[in-house]
Scaffold this active site. Structure first.
Site, PDB file in Angstrom:
ATOM      1  N   SER A   1      46.274  64.932  35.448  1.00  0.00           N
ATOM      2  CA  SER A   1      45.049  65.794  35.396  1.00  0.00           C
ATOM      3  C   SER A   1      45.664  67.329  34.850  1.00  0.00           C
ATOM      4  O   SER A   1      44.637  67.971  34.705  1.00  0.00           O
ATOM      5  CB  SER A   1      44.252  65.834  36.738  1.00  0.00           C
ATOM      6  OG  SER A   1      43.911  64.832  37.100  1.00  0.00           O
TER       7      SER A   1
ATOM      8  N   ARG B   1      40.492  66.278  36.222  1.00  0.00           N
ATOM      9  CA  ARG B   1      40.441  66.029  34.808  1.00  0.00           C
ATOM     10  C   ARG B   1      39.199  64.959  34.705  1.00  0.00           C
ATOM     11  O   ARG B   1      39.108  64.064  35.705  1.00  0.00           O
ATOM     12  CB  ARG B   1      41.375  65.724  34.173  1.00  0.00           C
ATOM     13  CG  ARG B   1      41.576  65.446  32.690  1.00  0.00           C
ATOM     14  CD  ARG B   1      42.917  64.860  32.168  1.00  0.00           C
ATOM     15  NE  ARG B   1      42.994  64.885  30.702  1.00  0.00           N
ATOM     16  CZ  ARG B   1      43.933  64.613  30.296  1.00  0.00           C
ATOM     17  NH1 ARG B   1      45.105  64.175  30.802  1.00  0.00           N
ATOM     18  NH2 ARG B   1      43.837  64.393  28.821  1.00  0.00           N
TER      19      ARG B   1
ATOM     20  N   LYS C   1      49.266  64.006  24.346  1.00  0.00           N
ATOM     21  CA  LYS C   1      48.451  64.454  23.295  1.00  0.00           C
ATOM     22  C   LYS C   1      47.630  65.584  23.581  1.00  0.00           C
ATOM     23  O   LYS C   1      47.322  66.748  22.886  1.00  0.00           O
ATOM     24  CB  LYS C   1      47.194  63.419  23.000  1.00  0.00           C
ATOM     25  CG  LYS C   1      47.644  62.412  21.912  1.00  0.00           C
ATOM     26  CD  LYS C   1      46.414  61.551  21.606  1.00  0.00           C
ATOM     27  CE  LYS C   1      46.596  60.620  20.510  1.00  0.00           C
ATOM     28  NZ  LYS C   1      45.281  59.824  20.050  1.00  0.00           N
TER      29      LYS C   1
ATOM     30  N   TYR D   1      40.194  70.540  33.903  1.00  0.00           N
ATOM     31  CA  TYR D   1      40.990  70.620  32.667  1.00  0.00           C
ATOM     32  C   TYR D   1      40.317  71.084  31.632  1.00  0.00           C
ATOM     33  O   TYR D   1      40.873  71.660  30.754  1.00  0.00           O
ATOM     34  CB  TYR D   1      41.979  69.271  32.790  1.00  0.00           C
ATOM     35  CG  TYR D   1      42.708  68.805  31.436  1.00  0.00           C
ATOM     36  CD1 TYR D   1      44.296  69.253  31.700  1.00  0.00           C
ATOM     37  CD2 TYR D   1      42.399  68.592  30.391  1.00  0.00           C
ATOM     38  CE1 TYR D   1      44.830  69.207  30.650  1.00  0.00           C
ATOM     39  CE2 TYR D   1      43.330  68.173  29.149  1.00  0.00           C
ATOM     40  CZ  TYR D   1      44.545  68.415  29.298  1.00  0.00           C
ATOM     41  OH  TYR D   1      45.496  68.412  28.221  1.00  0.00           O
TER      42      TYR D   1
ATOM     43  N   HIS E   1      49.850  65.545  45.237  1.00  0.00           N
ATOM     44  CA  HIS E   1      48.837  64.932  44.818  1.00  0.00           C
ATOM     45  C   HIS E   1      47.863  64.451  45.971  1.00  0.00           C
ATOM     46  O   HIS E   1      46.900  63.784  45.698  1.00  0.00           O
ATOM     47  CB  HIS E   1      49.352  63.832  44.020  1.00  0.00           C
ATOM     48  CG  HIS E   1      49.912  64.009  42.794  1.00  0.00           C
ATOM     49  ND1 HIS E   1      49.337  64.724  41.785  1.00  0.00           N
ATOM     50  CD2 HIS E   1      50.913  63.468  42.111  1.00  0.00           C
ATOM     51  CE1 HIS E   1      50.098  64.785  40.557  1.00  0.00           C
ATOM     52  NE2 HIS E   1      51.114  64.049  41.042  1.00  0.00           N
TER      53      HIS E   1
ATOM     54  N   THR F   1      48.803  68.679  35.908  1.00  0.00           N
ATOM     55  CA  THR F   1      49.756  69.132  36.768  1.00  0.00           C
ATOM     56  C   THR F   1      50.828  70.085  36.228  1.00  0.00           C
ATOM     57  O   THR F   1      51.273  70.882  36.349  1.00  0.00           O
ATOM     58  CB  THR F   1      50.477  68.113  37.576  1.00  0.00           C
ATOM     59  OG1 THR F   1      49.792  66.826  37.685  1.00  0.00           O
ATOM     60  CG2 THR F   1      50.929  68.310  38.845  1.00  0.00           C
ATOM     61  N   THR F   2      51.413  69.329  35.070  1.00  0.00           N
ATOM     62  CA  THR F   2      52.368  70.015  34.457  1.00  0.00           C
ATOM     63  C   THR F   2      51.923  71.658  33.892  1.00  0.00           C
ATOM     64  O   THR F   2      52.836  72.488  34.047  1.00  0.00           O
ATOM     65  CB  THR F   2      52.992  69.209  33.053  1.00  0.00           C
ATOM     66  OG1 THR F   2      52.802  67.938  33.591  1.00  0.00           O
ATOM     67  CG2 THR F   2      54.143  69.767  32.538  1.00  0.00           C
TER      68      THR F   2
HETATM   69  P1  A3P Z   1      47.382  63.129  27.697  1.00  0.00           P
HETATM   70  O1  A3P Z   1      48.349  61.926  28.246  1.00  0.00           O
HETATM   71  O2  A3P Z   1      46.258  62.839  27.593  1.00  0.00           O
HETATM   72  O3  A3P Z   1      48.315  63.726  26.524  1.00  0.00           O
HETATM   73  P2  A3P Z   1      50.188  65.937  34.383  1.00  0.00           P
HETATM   74  O4  A3P Z   1      50.994  66.836  33.988  1.00  0.00           O
HETATM   75  O5  A3P Z   1      49.258  65.827  35.487  1.00  0.00           O
HETATM   76  O6  A3P Z   1      51.151  64.709  34.384  1.00  0.00           O
HETATM   77  O7  A3P Z   1      49.373  65.297  33.073  1.00  0.00           O
HETATM   78  C1  A3P Z   1      49.664  64.987  31.781  1.00  0.00           C
HETATM   79  C2  A3P Z   1      48.559  65.447  31.087  1.00  0.00           C
HETATM   80  O8  A3P Z   1      48.584  66.641  30.695  1.00  0.00           O
HETATM   81  C3  A3P Z   1      48.978  64.564  29.551  1.00  0.00           C
HETATM   82  O9  A3P Z   1      47.604  64.099  28.839  1.00  0.00           O
HETATM   83  C4  A3P Z   1      49.782  65.612  28.895  1.00  0.00           C
HETATM   84  O10 A3P Z   1      49.783  65.546  27.447  1.00  0.00           O
HETATM   85  C5  A3P Z   1      48.827  66.742  29.270  1.00  0.00           C
HETATM   86  N1  A3P Z   1      49.607  68.313  29.179  1.00  0.00           N
HETATM   87  C6  A3P Z   1      51.024  68.199  29.564  1.00  0.00           C
HETATM   88  N2  A3P Z   1      51.360  69.613  29.380  1.00  0.00           N
HETATM   89  C7  A3P Z   1      50.271  70.320  29.256  1.00  0.00           C
HETATM   90  C8  A3P Z   1      49.931  71.652  28.659  1.00  0.00           C
HETATM   91  N3  A3P Z   1      50.987  72.597  28.638  1.00  0.00           N
HETATM   92  N4  A3P Z   1      48.461  71.922  28.373  1.00  0.00           N
HETATM   93  C9  A3P Z   1      47.639  71.130  28.507  1.00  0.00           C
HETATM   94  N5  A3P Z   1      47.845  69.689  28.633  1.00  0.00           N
HETATM   95  C10 A3P Z   1      49.052  69.391  28.836  1.00  0.00           C
END
Ligand code: A3P
Length: 333
Positions: free
Chosen positions: A80, A164, A297, A230, A142, A82-83
């Site tokens: 959603s 998200r 993406k 998100y 989580h 997290t990163t």
């Molecule tokens: P997609 O797979 O739709 O591209 P999490 O961080 O919770 O594991 O979620 C990963 C999702 O956040 C992925 O989505 C990833 O591409 C997106 N993501 C990672 N870094 C991001 C950032 N700095 N800003 C926005 N979205 C990001």
């Protein structure tokens, strides 16, 4: 007696470690289990589904963690954002220690700056000792709200929840699991996984309960639980960054705003910037998984490339039913 002598490697708690281990052994054997089409095992524990391998950290986390009033706990349903949230919160909290041009994020993945409590800090091989973390601590999980250690709910620590829309999150998880398992993404598994997701069977699911619990908590304890989406953050990152910093008790000053610090932080933590850094393209975490698996993406609406109109209809009906009267909704595009 052997058990009572053991000490938790994370918090140094002796007696409770014995109780925790006992309870864990007991419950693990008896928990209902399901296997996701991608091969991941989930265990059903006290109303929620967890990755079975994470149970070793989840129960000790629930039993041992003692929140401090100054803690910031970042909570998400997996995939959603997290990163992104970890990068933003870390940067806000540490902006007086490092200028943006020298940020640790330039050489370190956000997941190696802010750790998960439930499966890293309290996992089988703890990644660090909590007492080694400087205050204020920025931590992540989580876990559903109803499953959080009581000290988080009883203390004055702050919780930021980011969610998200379930369709993009669902597709993101499928891609993540494929990369994580070193297998190609297999679209033929979507139908079965989607059915399971709709039935509530997903890591940290049911999704509805997860989101609703934090939604309600954010309304009941506005100063302590911040609820973010998100899609809203993508649409208006500046306002949301200000809200986040204010909630953390570290608002941007007028001077910082005029110096463009907000824009700098957003640029540093942006998907486009992070995904192309050497650490996030070529390096792996301590388990050998590439950090690139966290970047795909980052679009709103990518689900439409994978899911059928009848799946959308099923999700819409579920959301109407589950979120009825709550005022909660999601943007799908
Ligand atoms: P997609 O797979 O739709 O591209 P999490 O961080 O919770 O594991 O979620 C990963 C999702 O956040 C992925 O989505 C990833 O591409 C997106 N993501 C990672 N870094 C991001 C950032 N700095 N800003 C926005 N979205 C990001």
């Amino acid at each position: 007696m052997e058990k009572l002598k053991k000490t938790c490697q994370t918090c140094g708690d002796e007696e409770r470690m014995g109780e925790g281990e006992e309870k864990m052994e007991e419950v693990l054997k008896t928990l209902p289990m399901e296997k996701l089409p991608e091969g991941i095992h989930l265990s059903f524990y006290e109303g929620h589904w967890y990755r079975s391998t994470f149970m070793h950290g989840i129960i000790p986390f629930q039993q041992h963690f003692k929140a401090q009033d100054t803690d910031l706990i970042l909570v998400t349903f997996p995939k959603s954002g997290t990163t992104w949230l970890k990068a933003l919160a870390f940067t806000i909290a540490n902006r007086n220690n490092y200028p943006v041009s020298e940020s640790p994020l330039l050489t370190t993945n956000p997941h190696s700056l802010v750790y998960f409590l439930d499966f890293e800090i309290y996992g089988k091989s703890p990644i660090l000792k909590l007492e080694d973390l400087p205050s204020p601590r920025v931590l992540a999980t989580h876990m559903p709200h109803s499953a959080l250690p009581t000290s988080i709910k009883d203390s004055n620590c702050r919780v930021v929840y980011l969610c998200r829309n379930p369709l993009d999150m669902f597709i993101s998880y499928r891609h993540f699991v494929a990369k994580f398992s070193n297998k190609p993404f297999d679209p033929s598994l979507i139908e079965e996984s989607f059915d399971m997701f709709c039935r509530g069977v997903s890591s940290y699911g049911p999704f509805w309960d997860h989101v609703l619990e934090y939604w309600k908590a954010s309304q009941e304890r506005q100063n302590k639980v911040l609820f973010l989406k998100y899609e809203d953050m993508k649409e208006d990152p500046i306002s949301h960054l200000k809200v986040l910093a204010k909630f953390m008790g570290l608002p941007f000053s007028v001077e910082e705003e005029s110096q463009g610090v907000i824009e700098e932080v957003l640029k540093l933590c942006s998907f486009d910037n992070l995904k192309d850094l050497e650490v996030n393209t070529n390096e792996t975490n301590r388990n050998g998984h590439p950090y690139s698996m966290f970047f795909r993406k980052a679009e709103v609406g990518d689900w439409a490339n994978y899911l059928t109109p009848s799946m959308l209809e099923r999700m819409n009906k579920l959301m109407e039913e589950k979120f009825a009267g709550s005022g909660l909704n999601f943007k799908f595009s």
